[in-house]
Design an enzyme around this catalytic site. Structure first.
Site, PDB file in Angstrom:
ATOM      1  N   ASN A  35       0.798  -1.228   0.000  1.00  0.00           N
ATOM      2  CA  ASN A  35       0.000   0.000   0.000  1.00  0.00           C
ATOM      3  C   ASN A  35       0.832   1.280   0.000  1.00  0.00           C
ATOM      4  OD1 ASN A  35      -1.644  -2.077   2.101  1.00  0.00           O
ATOM      5  ND2 ASN A  35      -2.655  -1.423   0.220  1.00  0.00           N
TER       6      ASN A  35
ATOM      7  N   VAL B 129       0.919   6.942  -0.355  1.00  0.00           N
ATOM      8  CA  VAL B 129       0.161   6.045   0.505  1.00  0.00           C
ATOM      9  C   VAL B 129      -1.195   5.751  -0.115  1.00  0.00           C
ATOM     10  CG1 VAL B 129      -0.852   5.760   2.804  1.00  0.00           C
ATOM     11  CG2 VAL B 129       1.263   7.060   2.536  1.00  0.00           C
ATOM     12  N   CYS B 130      -1.551   4.474  -0.159  1.00  0.00           N
ATOM     13  CA  CYS B 130      -2.868   4.069  -0.635  1.00  0.00           C
ATOM     14  C   CYS B 130      -3.738   3.772   0.586  1.00  0.00           C
ATOM     15  CB  CYS B 130      -2.755   2.841  -1.529  1.00  0.00           C
ATOM     16  SG  CYS B 130      -4.331   2.373  -2.261  1.00  0.00           S
ATOM     17  N   LEU B 131      -4.482   4.781   0.998  1.00  0.00           N
ATOM     18  CA  LEU B 131      -5.398   4.663   2.127  1.00  0.00           C
ATOM     19  C   LEU B 131      -6.675   5.378   1.714  1.00  0.00           C
ATOM     20  CD1 LEU B 131      -5.771   3.764   5.112  1.00  0.00           C
ATOM     21  CD2 LEU B 131      -4.875   5.998   5.782  1.00  0.00           C
TER      22      LEU B 131
END
Length: 180
Positions: free
Chosen positions: A97, A104-106
């Site tokens: 992620n 950031v993959c959130l």
């Protein structure tokens, strides 16, 4: 009467010199006073006068990223809370992620952001990525594919890269807390 007038002018001049507090700064100040961080997370403000720019360090005490110390920069613009903070990992780490540039993959930092969310929610979400990486919504597709295909190999890759090792020609930062 004249001295009153000159005092008022001096007060007005002093007020103009003092920078105005933006709505974003007020909201960030509120968010920070309400933070309930566990011992595995610490904030650092390089300039205590600037609450819109700071670092968060996460040191997971469980999971596959245990024993590491991961630093994230937070940059908050004046549209906060209507826009999410810009968050980047400042180290190169092997994680499904996080890409190699620190993005950031959130979901709550993108499409699921809502003004009712706060900094505590973002920080908790980041910590959760280290406890439960999400291979179904990756930025690092190679790491995600490895995690899905061969979890044991993925765990070995995490350990090698946490020590500052290389993987497929790419060198990773040593993030072991003992190295910090």
């Amino acid at each position: 009467m004249i001295s009153l007038w000159s005092m008022k002018k001096k007060e007005d001049a002093a007020a103009k010199k003092k920078p105005k507090t933006s709505a974003a700064q007020i909201r960030v100040q509120k968010d920070l006073t309400e933070l309930d961080l566990p011992s595995t997370m610490k904030t650092y403000f390089p300039d205590p006068q600037n609450l819109l720019s700071f670092t968060l360090t996460i040191t997971p005490d469980e999971g596959m990223y245990k024993d590491g110390a991961y630093n994230f920069s937070f940059e908050i613009n004046n549209n906060y809370p209507h826009e999410p903070p810009k968050v980047k990992c400042t180290q190169v780490i092997y994680h499904p992620n996080l890409d190699l540039d620190g993005n950031v993959c959130l979901n709550i930092l993108r499409e699921d952001w809502k003004p009712v969310l706060n900094l505590n929610a973002v920080m908790t979400g980041l910590q959760y990525l280290f406890l439960e990486p999400n291979a179904d919504d990756p930025l690092n597709k190679e790491a995600a594919e490895e995690m899905r295909r061969d979890r044991d190999q993925f765990l070995r890759n995490v350990r090698v890269t946490m020590r500052g090792g290389s993987l497929k020609g790419k060198r990773y930062d040593n993030v072991l807390a003992s190295a910090q």
